[in-house]
Design an enzyme around this catalytic site. Sequence first.
Site, short mmCIF file in Angstrom:
data_model
loop_
_atom_site.label_atom_id
_atom_site.label_comp_id
_atom_site.label_asym_id
_atom_site.label_seq_id
_atom_site.Cartn_x
_atom_site.Cartn_y
_atom_site.Cartn_z
N GLU A 212 2.41 -8.48 8.75
CA GLU A 212 2.41 -6.92 8.80
C GLU A 212 3.11 -6.05 7.26
OE1 GLU A 212 1.45 -4.57 10.18
OE2 GLU A 212 -0.11 -5.66 11.83
N ASP B 256 -10.79 1.55 -23.73
CA ASP B 256 -11.62 1.44 -22.15
C ASP B 256 -10.94 3.05 -21.44
OD1 ASP B 256 -12.67 -0.63 -22.02
OD2 ASP B 256 -10.15 -1.71 -21.52
N ARG C 148 -4.48 -7.97 -19.69
CA ARG C 148 -5.12 -7.41 -21.11
C ARG C 148 -5.09 -6.17 -22.08
NH1 ARG C 148 -8.96 -3.71 -20.67
NH2 ARG C 148 -10.66 -5.22 -20.78
N PRO D 89 0.87 -0.96 -0.11
CA PRO D 89 0.14 -0.18 0.18
C PRO D 89 0.70 0.91 -0.30
CG PRO D 89 -0.19 -1.13 2.27
CD PRO D 89 1.17 -1.83 1.14
C1 LIG Z 1 -1.85 -5.89 5.71
S1 LIG Z 1 -0.94 -5.52 4.40
C2 LIG Z 1 0.38 -4.88 5.69
C3 LIG Z 1 0.12 -3.39 5.55
C4 LIG Z 1 1.45 -2.54 6.51
N1 LIG Z 1 1.35 -2.66 7.83
C5 LIG Z 1 1.67 -1.27 6.15
O1 LIG Z 1 0.80 -0.55 6.59
O2 LIG Z 1 2.20 -0.51 5.10
C6 LIG Z 1 0.19 -7.40 4.13
C7 LIG Z 1 0.21 -6.81 2.56
O3 LIG Z 1 -1.22 -6.75 1.48
C8 LIG Z 1 -0.74 -6.40 0.65
N2 LIG Z 1 -1.48 -4.80 0.23
C9 LIG Z 1 -2.32 -4.65 0.41
N3 LIG Z 1 -2.62 -3.05 0.33
C10 LIG Z 1 -2.33 -2.88 -0.76
C11 LIG Z 1 -2.40 -1.90 -0.99
N4 LIG Z 1 -3.43 -1.35 -1.51
N5 LIG Z 1 -1.66 -2.42 -2.76
C12 LIG Z 1 -1.02 -3.64 -3.00
N6 LIG Z 1 -0.76 -3.86 -1.82
C13 LIG Z 1 -0.93 -4.49 -0.35
C14 LIG Z 1 1.04 -5.99 0.50
O4 LIG Z 1 1.52 -6.95 0.05
C15 LIG Z 1 1.37 -5.95 2.46
O5 LIG Z 1 2.58 -6.25 2.66
#
Ligand SMILES: C[S@@+](CC[C@H](N)C(=O)[O-])C[C@H]1O[C@@H](n2cnc3c(N)ncnc32)[C@H](O)[C@@H]1O
Length: 255
Positions: free
Chosen positions: A119, A172, A157, A92
């Site tokens: 995490e 698109d 795609r 994220p």
């Molecule tokens: C619970 S999340 C960890 C978030 C992290 N503790 C933080 O606050 O940045 C677990 C995993 O989900 C994936 N993930 C969660 N949200 C995401 C997003 N918006 N985009 C891409 N990957 C995401 C990532 O691989 C991340 O390591």
Amino acid sequence: MRVDILTVFPEMVSGAIGHSILKRAQESGLVEIVVHDIRDFAHDRHRSTDDEPFGGGPGMVMKLAPLFEAVEHVRGLAVSEGESPLVVLTSPQGRKLDQAYARRLAELPWLVIICGHYEGVDERVRERLVDEELSIGDYVLTGGELPALVILDTVARLVPGVLGGEESAAQDSFSDGLLEHPHYTRPAEFRGWSAPEVLLSGHHAEIAKWRRRESLKRTFLRRPDLLETASLTEEDKTELDKIRSEIEERVTSNE
Ligand SMILES: C[S@@+](CC[C@H](N)C(=O)[O-])C[C@H]1O[C@@H](n2cnc3c(N)ncnc32)[C@H](O)[C@@H]1O
């Protein structure tokens, strides 16, 4: 194009890639998708891929050794010498995926996507193993499997030949910087609600004009920010001025 996905929940990914466009893309040989279980690269009795965070705190952190070994294994699968994938970590905190970046990814021969969990991953993975961190939006999911599938679907795609008609990707939303026009299909009338007459006229130039106008109108109403960077012709700009004054007029007559 080849895409390798590294995950601790391989079934979550393999279940989803056997349908629709992703299935067709693989059957036609245009996209090869290989799912790897990160646990296969853990060497302890429990095949553990996560551990408690140094310094304490809630949750678990994905260990770096299995991830390094997994990526090194995948790199070793290169068909020709010097061939190397772009390694993407779902996060994220990463660069936000958009259509323009997806288009660039679709030009690559090889992509590796790492799914984080818990995490997240040990920071040294970000620093030393990954070429790009990619986010699918400003919200937090439980794991990287759904984001990896979102990235994969968006990119696959756009690989030439994957969609039946090349036109459908070209038209698109976001492709030319605008939202796409609305669509209608049979029946032409349902419960007294009619499809726009012009779409039934068979007049291709008029249909194209209507669609462009609707695309401009929709973008103006829903995502005006896109108009700042969209490539607009002089005709588009005139049309937009008309749309703007029509809407302003409607607002003032309602007041
Ligand atoms: C619970 S999340 C960890 C978030 C992290 N503790 C933080 O606050 O940045 C677990 C995993 O989900 C994936 N993930 C969660 N949200 C995401 C997003 N918006 N985009 C891409 N990957 C995401 C990532 O691989 C991340 O390591």
